[in-house]
Write an enzyme that holds these catalytic residues in place. Structure first.
Site, PDB file in Angstrom:
ATOM      1  N   GLY A  59       0.831  -1.198   0.000  1.00  0.00           N
ATOM      2  CA  GLY A  59       0.000   0.000   0.000  1.00  0.00           C
ATOM      3  C   GLY A  59       0.862   1.242   0.000  1.00  0.00           C
ATOM      4  O   GLY A  59       2.059   1.172   0.270  1.00  0.00           O
ATOM      5  N   CYS A  86       5.380  -6.151   1.386  1.00  0.00           N
ATOM      6  CA  CYS A  86       5.751  -4.732   1.289  1.00  0.00           C
ATOM      7  C   CYS A  86       5.151  -3.945   2.462  1.00  0.00           C
ATOM      8  O   CYS A  86       5.550  -4.150   3.592  1.00  0.00           O
ATOM      9  CB  CYS A  86       5.345  -4.175  -0.069  1.00  0.00           C
ATOM     10  SG  CYS A  86       6.188  -2.645  -0.427  1.00  0.00           S
ATOM     11  N   TYR A  87       4.146  -3.085   2.236  1.00  0.00           N
ATOM     12  CA  TYR A  87       3.533  -2.400   3.380  1.00  0.00           C
ATOM     13  C   TYR A  87       3.017  -3.420   4.386  1.00  0.00           C
ATOM     14  O   TYR A  87       3.118  -3.218   5.592  1.00  0.00           O
ATOM     15  CB  TYR A  87       2.378  -1.497   2.919  1.00  0.00           C
ATOM     16  CG  TYR A  87       1.731  -0.744   4.050  1.00  0.00           C
ATOM     17  CD1 TYR A  87       2.244   0.459   4.492  1.00  0.00           C
ATOM     18  CD2 TYR A  87       0.616  -1.272   4.710  1.00  0.00           C
ATOM     19  CE1 TYR A  87       1.666   1.132   5.560  1.00  0.00           C
ATOM     20  CE2 TYR A  87       0.025  -0.611   5.772  1.00  0.00           C
ATOM     21  CZ  TYR A  87       0.549   0.600   6.189  1.00  0.00           C
ATOM     22  OH  TYR A  87      -0.014   1.250   7.256  1.00  0.00           O
ATOM     23  N   HIS A 177       7.435  -7.652  -4.042  1.00  0.00           N
ATOM     24  CA  HIS A 177       6.111  -8.060  -4.530  1.00  0.00           C
ATOM     25  C   HIS A 177       6.208  -9.372  -5.303  1.00  0.00           C
ATOM     26  O   HIS A 177       6.534  -9.360  -6.493  1.00  0.00           O
ATOM     27  CB  HIS A 177       5.536  -6.973  -5.441  1.00  0.00           C
ATOM     28  CG  HIS A 177       5.079  -5.765  -4.703  1.00  0.00           C
ATOM     29  ND1 HIS A 177       3.825  -5.658  -4.147  1.00  0.00           N
ATOM     30  CD2 HIS A 177       5.729  -4.618  -4.396  1.00  0.00           C
ATOM     31  CE1 HIS A 177       3.707  -4.493  -3.545  1.00  0.00           C
ATOM     32  NE2 HIS A 177       4.852  -3.838  -3.677  1.00  0.00           N
ATOM     33  N   GLU A 179       3.857 -11.091  -6.453  1.00  0.00           N
ATOM     34  CA  GLU A 179       2.739 -11.277  -7.381  1.00  0.00           C
ATOM     35  C   GLU A 179       2.999 -10.694  -8.763  1.00  0.00           C
ATOM     36  O   GLU A 179       2.272 -10.997  -9.705  1.00  0.00           O
ATOM     37  CB  GLU A 179       1.452 -10.669  -6.808  1.00  0.00           C
ATOM     38  CG  GLU A 179       1.461  -9.175  -6.536  1.00  0.00           C
ATOM     39  CD  GLU A 179       2.115  -8.826  -5.214  1.00  0.00           C
ATOM     40  OE1 GLU A 179       2.776  -9.695  -4.611  1.00  0.00           O
ATOM     41  OE2 GLU A 179       2.001  -7.660  -4.797  1.00  0.00           O
ATOM     42  N   ASP A 234     -19.548 -12.150 -20.935  1.00  0.00           N
ATOM     43  CA  ASP A 234     -20.081 -12.109 -19.572  1.00  0.00           C
ATOM     44  C   ASP A 234     -21.585 -12.382 -19.539  1.00  0.00           C
ATOM     45  O   ASP A 234     -22.047 -13.237 -18.772  1.00  0.00           O
ATOM     46  CB  ASP A 234     -19.790 -10.755 -18.914  1.00  0.00           C
ATOM     47  CG  ASP A 234     -18.310 -10.441 -18.931  1.00  0.00           C
ATOM     48  OD1 ASP A 234     -17.514 -11.382 -19.122  1.00  0.00           O
ATOM     49  OD2 ASP A 234     -17.947  -9.266 -18.771  1.00  0.00           O
ATOM     50  N   LYS A 376     -12.169 -12.555 -15.363  1.00  0.00           N
ATOM     51  CA  LYS A 376     -12.570 -12.781 -16.768  1.00  0.00           C
ATOM     52  C   LYS A 376     -12.157 -14.165 -17.288  1.00  0.00           C
ATOM     53  O   LYS A 376     -12.950 -14.852 -17.931  1.00  0.00           O
ATOM     54  CB  LYS A 376     -11.935 -11.694 -17.629  1.00  0.00           C
ATOM     55  CG  LYS A 376     -12.408 -11.692 -19.049  1.00  0.00           C
ATOM     56  CD  LYS A 376     -13.626 -10.827 -19.170  1.00  0.00           C
ATOM     57  CE  LYS A 376     -14.161 -10.760 -20.572  1.00  0.00           C
ATOM     58  NZ  LYS A 376     -15.347  -9.898 -20.610  1.00  0.00           N
TER      59      LYS A 376
END
Ligand code: XMP
Length: 520
Positions: A59, A86-87, A177, A179, A234, A376
């Site tokens: 963050g 991280c944060y 990070h 990710e 969708d 998605k």
């Protein structure tokens, strides 16, 4: 049974730009997770959610600031594995008795390399085959003292506490990070983390389908549901799922604004009505839409007219369906996160988007949103699971206002007809060359200009068109697709030969930004 029967991981969001990617990585591991902004994570919420593990996201705040965000203290008493990123790492250290300091030459942004310490850590299983691992850092503050019980397992030049853990409690904290794409082995960390937490990987589309069907049946009972079917992925998957759950209690309204591609309306209606046995009302309102668009050339005015008429038309048909109490929408998880994210402020409107999700609350219908938990690509997987043809599920995105925004200037029937034919030839070329799946979106725009040409021995004075093809991950940014000159030449020749009314073909090589994908 409802969705809560899955094993659940909780991501507490502190506003990082990349929190959604954490969820993506976990879903790829068949782990069900939800992202919740830190201020919503109360003790009562935790008790109800009952996570099997918790991740504290990164963050923008600094833990040194007195009013910076904190997770509830009870998170650390849940007796489940926790990973701070991280944060999330810094707040963990601060709360558990360590110390965080700010900058002073130890900020790190971008690529860094982590090397292991002597001790081995289960979270890092599979790492350090090459002695050091590339990671992505983005921090101004840094941990100056780790909390009691923690040990260091990895360091980087500017982050001596790049990886720390309290192994007895399964608390892990990393400064980088894992990710993001730029931490190439980051997925392994998540894999290890969920294994340590004991997840069995019970989040599969087959399991989701069964549960979603039961949830829909419970919610809807014997009532009638209406659904605005656009033919997009969708709304199509939502309709197919609902049909499987409640059969004839579902009626779909397909609003045909006369701005669809060649044969599209027939294909969609035939597939859903004839092959899948759904109740589909084909609301052919071409005259209404084209009438109101007559003479209009301003892009925003076009969008507003189409959006307004769509709602009017849908309401008109919906009113004719006896006893409809529910409105089905293909809302996806990213839309849900957007609307709760505490960091998401209003941004400038570039285009007023129109889609079938924009139907007004004043219709007085309750919402059924069976795709709310899905990303998605999960929706696509569910579509295949439900038996929709893979070629249909893999189609390029198509905007709600349709060909109107691919026809800059005034829209005429003549231009629409030319555009439809040119677009069909172009897509046929792309498919024949096996390029369709490499491209995010491809289409033709017909330009509001006639140019002089020569065909046979005669002079022509016809429309020019632009071909567009882009690569993208999410439509937010895009690059033009690097077709070969041979492909472009062959396509131009085919369009000019096969489509009467076009005598010049150009290729749009603008990226986004500064361009947008559509022309309007
Ligand atoms: P732009 O042109 O803004 O488009 O770069 C980004 C993506 O969004 C699609 N698009 C729309 N989709 N309703 C939609 O459902 C709309 O009004 C709309 N306008 C653009 C566009 O096709 C691209 O995929």
């Amino acid at each position: 049974m409802d969705i809560t029967t899955h094993e659940r991981l909780l991501i507490i969001d502190f506003g990082s730009q990349v929190t959604q990617l954490i969820a993506r990585r976990l879903r790829e591991l068949h782990v069900y997770c939800e992202i919740h902004p830190f201020q919503n994570v109360t003790d009562a919420f935790l008790a109800e959610f009952a996570p099997k593990a918790v991740i504290l996201s990164g963050g923008p705040a600094s833990v040194i600031d007195a009013d910076s965000p904190r997770p509830p203290a009870t998170v650390f008493d849940l007796d489940v594995p926790i990973l701070g990123i991280c944060y999330g790492q810094q707040v963990m250290m601060e709360v558990l008795g360590g110390k965080v300091e700010s900058g002073h030459g130890t900020a790190e942004f971008g690529r860094a390399f982590v090397t292991p310490t002597a001790a081995r850590l289960d979270l890092l299983h599979g790492w350090f085959a090459n002695e050091k691992e590339q990671v992505w850092m983005s921090h101004g503050d840094h941990v100056a003292k780790i909390a009691p019980g923690f040990e260091v397992f990895g360091t980087s030049p500017n982050a001596p506490f790049a990886v720390t853990a309290d192994t007895s409690r399964h608390f892990y904290a990393v400064q980088f990070h894992p990710e993001v794409h730029h931490t190439p082995n980051g997925a392994k960390l998540y894999e290890n983390f969920v294994r340590i937490a004991g997840f069995t990987g019970d989040w599969t589309m087959g399991a989701y389908r069964e549960q979603a069907i039961e949830t829909i049946r419970e919610q809807v009972g014997q009532k009638q549901v209406i659904c605005a079917l656009s033919g997009g992925v969708d709304s199509s998957v939502a309709a197919a799922l609902l049909h499987e759950a409640i059969g004839d209690q579902l009626t779909c309204v397909f609003v045909d604004h006369g701005l669809l591609r060649l044969n599209e309306a027939d294909e969609v209606v035939t597939m859903f009505r004839d092959h899948m046995n759904l109740k589909v009302i084909h609301a052919d309102e071409t005259e209404l839409f084209l009438g109101e668009l007559d003479g209009v050339s301003d892009p925003e005015t076009k969008r507003k007219i189409i959006g307004r008429l769509f709602i009017d038309v849908f309401q008109k048909y919906a009113n004719e369906i006896d006893g409809a109490e529910f409105l089905a929408q293909g809302t996806l998880y990213p839309d849900v996160i957007e609307s709760v994210s505490f960091s998401g402020g209003p941004s400038v409107t570039i285009k007023s988007h129109h889609n079938v999700g924009g139907l007004p609350a004043k219709m007085g219908l309750k919402l059924v949103e069976p795709l709310r938990e899905l990303f998605k690509d999960e929706v696509r997987a569910l579509g295949v699971e439900l038996g929709l043809p893979a070629s249909f599920i893999g189609r390029h995105p198509f905007p709600g206002p349709g060909l109107a925004i691919r026809c800059p200037g005034e829209i005429t029937r003549e231009k629409l007809e030319i555009l439809r034919k040119a677009d069909a030839v172009y897509i046929d070329q792309i498919r024949k060359h096996g390029l369709y799946d490499e491209i995010w979106q491809a289409f033709v725009a017909i330009l509001p200009v006639r140019t002089v040409g020569v065909m046979g021995d005669g002079r022509t004075y016809d429309f020019a068109c632009a071909l567009r093809a882009v690569t993208s991950v999410d439509g937010m940014t895009a690059d033009y697709y690097p077709f070969s000159h041979e492909f472009l030449g062959e396509t131009a020749t085919r369009i000019i030969n096969e489509v009467q009314g076009i005598n010049r073909v150009t290729y749009d090589i603008t990226s986004k930004p500064p361009g947008t994908i559509e022309w309007e």
